[in-house]
Design a protein around this motif. Structure first.
Motif, PDB file in Angstrom:
ATOM      1  N   VAL A  29      19.472  -4.816   6.174  1.00 21.05           N
ATOM      2  CA  VAL A  29      19.739  -3.410   6.502  1.00 21.05           C
ATOM      3  C   VAL A  29      18.739  -2.504   5.799  1.00 21.05           C
ATOM      4  O   VAL A  29      18.153  -1.587   6.408  1.00 21.05           O
ATOM      5  N   ASP A  30      18.499  -2.757   4.509  1.00 25.44           N
ATOM      6  CA  ASP A  30      17.591  -1.888   3.767  1.00 25.44           C
ATOM      7  C   ASP A  30      16.149  -2.051   4.235  1.00 25.44           C
ATOM      8  O   ASP A  30      15.368  -1.088   4.211  1.00 25.44           O
ATOM      9  N   ALA A  31      15.777  -3.242   4.684  1.00 25.06           N
ATOM     10  CA  ALA A  31      14.438  -3.426   5.243  1.00 25.06           C
ATOM     11  C   ALA A  31      14.286  -2.633   6.540  1.00 25.06           C
ATOM     12  O   ALA A  31      13.250  -1.996   6.773  1.00 25.06           O
ATOM     13  N   VAL A  32      15.323  -2.664   7.378  1.00 24.98           N
ATOM     14  CA  VAL A  32      15.298  -1.896   8.620  1.00 24.98           C
ATOM     15  C   VAL A  32      15.230  -0.402   8.315  1.00 24.98           C
ATOM     16  O   VAL A  32      14.454   0.340   8.933  1.00 24.98           O
ATOM     17  N   ARG A  33      16.025   0.054   7.363  1.00 28.45           N
ATOM     18  CA  ARG A  33      16.056   1.479   7.003  1.00 28.45           C
ATOM     19  C   ARG A  33      14.716   1.940   6.453  1.00 28.45           C
ATOM     20  O   ARG A  33      14.227   3.027   6.792  1.00 28.45           O
ATOM     21  N   ALA A  34      14.122   1.136   5.579  1.00 24.22           N
ATOM     22  CA  ALA A  34      12.850   1.525   4.972  1.00 24.22           C
ATOM     23  C   ALA A  34      11.753   1.640   6.030  1.00 24.22           C
ATOM     24  O   ALA A  34      10.996   2.619   6.049  1.00 24.22           O
ATOM     25  N   ALA A  35      11.667   0.655   6.927  1.00 24.31           N
ATOM     26  CA  ALA A  35      10.647   0.692   7.974  1.00 24.31           C
ATOM     27  C   ALA A  35      10.895   1.832   8.945  1.00 24.31           C
ATOM     28  O   ALA A  35       9.953   2.473   9.441  1.00 24.31           O
ATOM     29  N   ASP A  36      12.155   2.096   9.215  1.00 18.54           N
ATOM     30  CA  ASP A  36      12.492   3.197  10.130  1.00 18.54           C
ATOM     31  C   ASP A  36      12.094   4.535   9.519  1.00 18.54           C
ATOM     32  O   ASP A  36      11.541   5.396  10.208  1.00 18.54           O
ATOM     33  N   ALA A  37      12.344   4.698   8.225  1.00 18.06           N
ATOM     34  CA  ALA A  37      11.976   5.953   7.559  1.00 18.06           C
ATOM     35  C   ALA A  37      10.460   6.135   7.544  1.00 18.06           C
ATOM     36  O   ALA A  37       9.952   7.255   7.650  1.00 18.06           O
ATOM     37  N   ALA A  38       9.741   5.019   7.408  1.00 21.84           N
ATOM     38  CA  ALA A  38       8.281   5.086   7.363  1.00 21.84           C
ATOM     39  C   ALA A  38       7.662   5.218   8.749  1.00 21.84           C
ATOM     40  O   ALA A  38       6.534   5.704   8.892  1.00 21.84           O
ATOM     41  N   GLY A  39       8.380   4.730   9.753  1.00 30.14           N
ATOM     42  CA  GLY A  39       7.816   4.693  11.095  1.00 30.14           C
ATOM     43  C   GLY A  39       6.832   3.561  11.273  1.00 30.14           C
ATOM     44  O   GLY A  39       6.079   3.520  12.256  1.00 30.14           O
ATOM     45  N   SER A  40       6.817   2.640  10.328  1.00 33.55           N
ATOM     46  CA  SER A  40       5.918   1.486  10.395  1.00 33.55           C
ATOM     47  C   SER A  40       6.415   0.436   9.411  1.00 33.55           C
ATOM     48  O   SER A  40       7.309   0.696   8.599  1.00 33.55           O
ATOM     49  N   GLY A  41       5.829  -0.748   9.494  1.00 31.94           N
ATOM     50  CA  GLY A  41       6.229  -1.802   8.563  1.00 31.94           C
ATOM     51  C   GLY A  41       6.614  -3.074   9.285  1.00 31.94           C
ATOM     52  O   GLY A  41       6.484  -3.189  10.501  1.00 31.94           O
ATOM     53  N   HIS A  42       7.113  -4.037   8.519  1.00 31.30           N
ATOM     54  CA  HIS A  42       7.413  -5.370   9.037  1.00 31.30           C
ATOM     55  C   HIS A  42       8.863  -5.755   8.726  1.00 31.30           C
ATOM     56  O   HIS A  42       9.123  -6.675   7.938  1.00 31.30           O
ATOM     57  N   PRO A  43       9.810  -5.102   9.337  1.00 34.19           N
ATOM     58  CA  PRO A  43      11.205  -5.450   9.037  1.00 34.19           C
ATOM     59  C   PRO A  43      11.595  -6.835   9.537  1.00 34.19           C
ATOM     60  O   PRO A  43      12.361  -7.534   8.877  1.00 34.19           O
ATOM     61  N   THR A  44      11.082  -7.276  10.690  1.00 37.11           N
ATOM     62  CA  THR A  44      11.525  -8.575  11.214  1.00 37.11           C
ATOM     63  C   THR A  44      11.068  -9.720  10.323  1.00 37.11           C
ATOM     64  O   THR A  44      11.789 -10.711  10.151  1.00 37.11           O
TER      65      THR A  44
ATOM     66  N   ASP B 276      16.837   6.614  -2.742  1.00 37.38           N
ATOM     67  CA  ASP B 276      15.883   7.658  -2.387  1.00 37.38           C
ATOM     68  C   ASP B 276      14.452   7.131  -2.435  1.00 37.38           C
ATOM     69  O   ASP B 276      13.644   7.422  -1.540  1.00 37.38           O
ATOM     70  N   GLU B 277      14.147   6.355  -3.458  1.00 36.27           N
ATOM     71  CA  GLU B 277      12.789   5.818  -3.546  1.00 36.27           C
ATOM     72  C   GLU B 277      12.540   4.784  -2.458  1.00 36.27           C
ATOM     73  O   GLU B 277      11.445   4.709  -1.906  1.00 36.27           O
ATOM     74  N   LEU B 278      13.553   3.998  -2.127  1.00 38.25           N
ATOM     75  CA  LEU B 278      13.399   3.010  -1.059  1.00 38.25           C
ATOM     76  C   LEU B 278      12.902   3.673   0.220  1.00 38.25           C
ATOM     77  O   LEU B 278      12.049   3.135   0.934  1.00 38.25           O
ATOM     78  N   LEU B 279      13.414   4.858   0.501  1.00 41.49           N
ATOM     79  CA  LEU B 279      13.073   5.537   1.750  1.00 41.49           C
ATOM     80  C   LEU B 279      11.757   6.311   1.673  1.00 41.49           C
ATOM     81  O   LEU B 279      11.379   6.979   2.632  1.00 41.49           O
ATOM     82  N   THR B 280      11.057   6.190   0.543  1.00 43.92           N
ATOM     83  CA  THR B 280       9.688   6.727   0.469  1.00 43.92           C
ATOM     84  C   THR B 280       8.658   5.676   0.878  1.00 43.92           C
ATOM     85  O   THR B 280       7.454   5.922   0.801  1.00 43.92           O
ATOM     86  N   PHE B 281       9.117   4.527   1.303  1.00 47.70           N
ATOM     87  CA  PHE B 281       8.252   3.406   1.698  1.00 47.70           C
ATOM     88  C   PHE B 281       7.095   3.875   2.574  1.00 47.70           C
ATOM     89  O   PHE B 281       7.280   4.587   3.555  1.00 47.70           O
ATOM     90  N   ARG B 282       5.882   3.517   2.161  1.00 50.20           N
ATOM     91  CA  ARG B 282       4.638   3.784   2.892  1.00 50.20           C
ATOM     92  C   ARG B 282       4.260   5.255   2.958  1.00 50.20           C
ATOM     93  O   ARG B 282       3.363   5.633   3.718  1.00 50.20           O
ATOM     94  N   LYS B 283       4.902   6.089   2.180  1.00 51.90           N
ATOM     95  CA  LYS B 283       4.567   7.514   2.195  1.00 51.90           C
ATOM     96  C   LYS B 283       3.576   7.840   1.081  1.00 51.90           C
ATOM     97  O   LYS B 283       3.503   7.145   0.059  1.00 51.90           O
ATOM     98  N   LEU B 284       2.810   8.899   1.261  1.00 50.06           N
ATOM     99  CA  LEU B 284       1.819   9.314   0.287  1.00 50.06           C
ATOM    100  C   LEU B 284       2.447   9.521  -1.085  1.00 50.06           C
ATOM    101  O   LEU B 284       3.433  10.237  -1.219  1.00 50.06           O
ATOM    102  N   GLY B 285       1.869   8.888  -2.082  1.00 51.05           N
ATOM    103  CA  GLY B 285       2.351   9.040  -3.448  1.00 51.05           C
ATOM    104  C   GLY B 285       3.430   8.060  -3.845  1.00 51.05           C
ATOM    105  O   GLY B 285       3.768   7.969  -5.032  1.00 51.05           O
ATOM    106  N   SER B 286       3.969   7.305  -2.895  1.00 53.71           N
ATOM    107  CA  SER B 286       5.047   6.366  -3.208  1.00 53.71           C
ATOM    108  C   SER B 286       4.492   5.120  -3.892  1.00 53.71           C
ATOM    109  O   SER B 286       3.393   4.640  -3.568  1.00 53.71           O
ATOM    110  N   ARG B 287       5.293   4.582  -4.811  1.00 57.17           N
ATOM    111  CA  ARG B 287       4.936   3.288  -5.408  1.00 57.17           C
ATOM    112  C   ARG B 287       5.175   2.148  -4.436  1.00 57.17           C
ATOM    113  O   ARG B 287       4.657   1.048  -4.629  1.00 57.17           O
ATOM    114  N   LEU B 288       5.966   2.407  -3.421  1.00 54.14           N
ATOM    115  CA  LEU B 288       6.344   1.351  -2.474  1.00 54.14           C
ATOM    116  C   LEU B 288       5.344   1.324  -1.328  1.00 54.14           C
ATOM    117  O   LEU B 288       5.581   1.840  -0.238  1.00 54.14           O
TER     118      LEU B 288
END
Length: 615
Positions: A15-30, A86-98
């Motif tokens: 679920v959290d992988a899906v949420r993080a990729a969805d928030a970023a609009g990109s990524g590899h949830p599958t 909150d940090e999880l959902l910064t995935f792939r965003k500018l300035g994020s550690r994730l």
């Protein structure tokens, strides 16, 4: 956790992988969803790690080789309480550690991954540190994808791990059947992987990667296996738990289209927290320093190969510093790493002819606080360039030494001649590139490298060369030496490094016979380059000639040209470099054929001076 809770944790990670990729609009949830059950078991039952103290010497190490599955890693960190939602959902965003692929911006990540086939080789280096140096019973876990098992570097690592009996290393292969564009070579044929790994001497375990109880038993079996590394081959399904994407092609690297429906299908968000086991008490490594190294001293006028000076200097550095380790790719008698090996065998690592594993092991060792010097022929480091590039992304501190560089090696011919190495290493972010011309200079630079940051490269030569400098001469990184100068009478400047310094000095003598005084600069620091000295020479003489035993692209000439790229008036410049395709010949013939010997240098300077100060 009981197995029902482990299964629920696996769903939470999905679920959290899906949420993080969805928030970023990109990524590899599958790709993350396939390994979620494996990650849940490892995090809850087997990993020993203090997230508050990632530097704890007893911590197990986890390397996510399939770095594109970073949403899974970050979901694990959230479950462990290391990052919040909150940090999880910064995935792939500018300035994020994730970041899209993990890097050591996160304190729990040892090395950057994402270039596939690198996690296991680096894991081997970490495991070697634990087994042979630290002598601490931490374990190294590497989670790999099945696609990357096609990489040759993986099999270099597989053989090296088995040869060294690394029973503290566990490879988990997420065999989810699908790569980026379709099925993998062996799809779900676990036995195909097992046969190959077993042939190399690995203990293998085949499991259903979604059966948390079976996965738990597999990890326990790996811990109890002696004198063999273990590979857990886990059959999984990409996009597990969401019917629209599970085991279906065409969804690699894409967020799940209807994230809300997918999350509901997975049972909705959860907030399970994992109390990760703390590591046992462990003392840090003992790396006593015995003061400054007693570097070898060579007399002016002697003839010594810089590779020989490197070997003696490395041996001395190893005597002074217990954190210095050496690695070689079965050419230690040529690189002269053998001097270190004989003096400090417990800190010497033979990697055989596996240059990717050589560099990867160095990266792994430095994560444990060691200062590695890895050596082979300069030409063969090109084979490991992707590992060098990723070492920079990993913020790794490693020393690489390439011997037998340039046409000056002579009769061996072009396959053995490193003619691209300076360009290769200059292009690496944050790198240092050094090219000494004599024995005392080499020794001083070898010692200086130990305290630098990033990727450091030293180029050494095969043939004996005259010693030009006294043993007490300083050689700061970023500096140069003016070997000849007649002050305001200088008509041109010759800039050289390594073997061409000696040719430049001979050329200066020839030019003096024609009444043309020249300045000669030994530019031993190719990166960073001594801009101040070059600008002074340009202002005084107006003409610069660079001479290098290297292809013209990216080497010494480009380094000098870059010194004048800030908009100030540039001097007239000419370049001598290896523009031909060499064949077998003596070193002297090679330098002449390439047009970089004293005769060619003198001719080029005469032409350059005539054009600039024609009567």
């Amino acid at each position: 956790m009981h197995y029902e809770q482990l299964a629920s944790l696996g769903q939470q990670l999905r679920v959290d992988a899906v949420r993080a990729a969805d928030a970023a609009g990109s990524g590899h949830p599958t790709s993350s969803m396939s390994a979620a059950d494996i990650a849940a078991v490892l995090l809850s039952h087997h990993l020993r790690f203090d997230f508050d103290h990632p530097e704890h010497p007893g911590n197990d190490r986890f390397v996510l080789s399939k770095g594109h599955a970073s949403p899974l890693l970050y979901a694990m960190y959230k479950a462990a309480g290391a990052v919040d939602d909150d940090e999880l959902l910064t995935f792939r965003k500018l300035g994020s550690r994730l970041e899209g692929h993990p890097t050591p911006r996160l304190p729990w990540v040892d090395v950057a991954t994402g270039s596939l086939g690198q996690g296991l080789p680096v894991g081997v280096g970490i495991a070697l540190a634990g087994k042979r140096l630290d002598e601490i019973p931490y374990r190294v876990y590497v989670l790999s994808g099945d696609s990357e098992m096609a990489e040759g570097s993986v099999w270099e690592a597989v053989e090296h791990a088995a040869y060294n009996h690394l029973d503290n290393l566990t490879l988990i292969v997420d065999v989810n059947r699908l790569g980026q564009r379709g099925p993998t070579r062996h799809e779900h044929d676990l036995d195909a992987y097992a046969r190959r790994l077993h042939a190399f001497g690995w203990h293998t375990i085949e499991v259903d990667g979604h059966d948390v109880e079976a996965v738990d038993r597999a990890f326990a079996e790996a811990r109890s296996t002696i004198r063999q590394p273990t590979a857990i081959l886990a059959a999984t399904r990409k996009g597990r738990g969401v019917a629209a994407v599970e085991d279906r092609e065409g969804f690699h690297g894409k967020p799940v289209k209807d994230a809300e429906a997918a999350i509901a299908e997975l049972g909705g968000p959860r907030s399970l927290h994992v109390e990760v086991q703390r590591p046992p008490e462990a003392s840090g490594r003992k790396t006593a320093r015995n003061g400054a190294p007693e570097l070898p001293r060579f007399d002016i006028g002697d003839t010594v190969a810089t590779r020989t000076a490197y070997g003696h200097a490395l041996e001395a550095l190893g005597s002074a510093r217990g954190d210095v380790v050496a690695l070689d790719a079965e050419v230690s008698d040529s690189t002269r790493t053998e001097f270190f090996a004989k003096a400090h065998p417990e800190r010497y690592f033979e990697c055989y002819i596996a240059e990717q594993q050589l560099v990867a092991a160095a990266v792994g060792l430095q994560t444990r606080g060691y200062v590695p010097y890895a050596s082979t022929f300069a030409a063969f480091l090109t084979r490991a360039y992707d590992f060098v590039r990723m070492a920079a992304v990993s913020r790794a501190g490693i020393n690489l030494v390439g011997s037998h560089a340039g046409v000056a090696i002579g009769q061996d011919g072009p396959s053995q001649m490193g003619l691209e190495d300076l360009a290769m290493f200059r292009s690496v972010h944050g790198s240092t590139v050094l090219h000494p011309c004599d024995a005392n200079q080499t020794a001083k630079l070898v010692a200086a490298m130990a305290d630098l940051e990033g990727v450091r490269y030293l180029r050494t030569s095969r043939g004996d060369m005259p010693v030009l400098y006294g043993p007490d001469e300083p050689f700061p990184v970023g500096g140069s030496k003016v070997l000849r100068s007649h002050g305001d009478d200088d008509k041109a400047t010759i800039v050289a490094a390594g073997v061409t310094v000696h040719e430049a000095l001979k050329a200066a003598d020839l030019l003096a016979e024609y009444g043309i005084p020249v300045r000669v600069i030994d530019l031993y620091s190719v990166k960073p380059v001594d801009t101040e000295t070059l600008n002074d020479a340009a202002g005084a003489t107006g003409c610069l000639l660079t001479v290098e035993d290297h292809h013209p692209e990216g080497g010494l000439g480009d380094a000098v040209a870059d010194a004048f790229s800030d908009g100030r008036p540039a001097p007239r410049m000419a370049r001598l470099a290896v523009r031909n395709m060499p064949a077998s010949a003596t070193p002297e013939e090679q330098l002449h054929e390439a047009g970089i010997d004293a005769e060619a240098i003198a001719a080029a300077v005469r032409l350059l001076v005539e054009r600039v100060i024609a009567p």
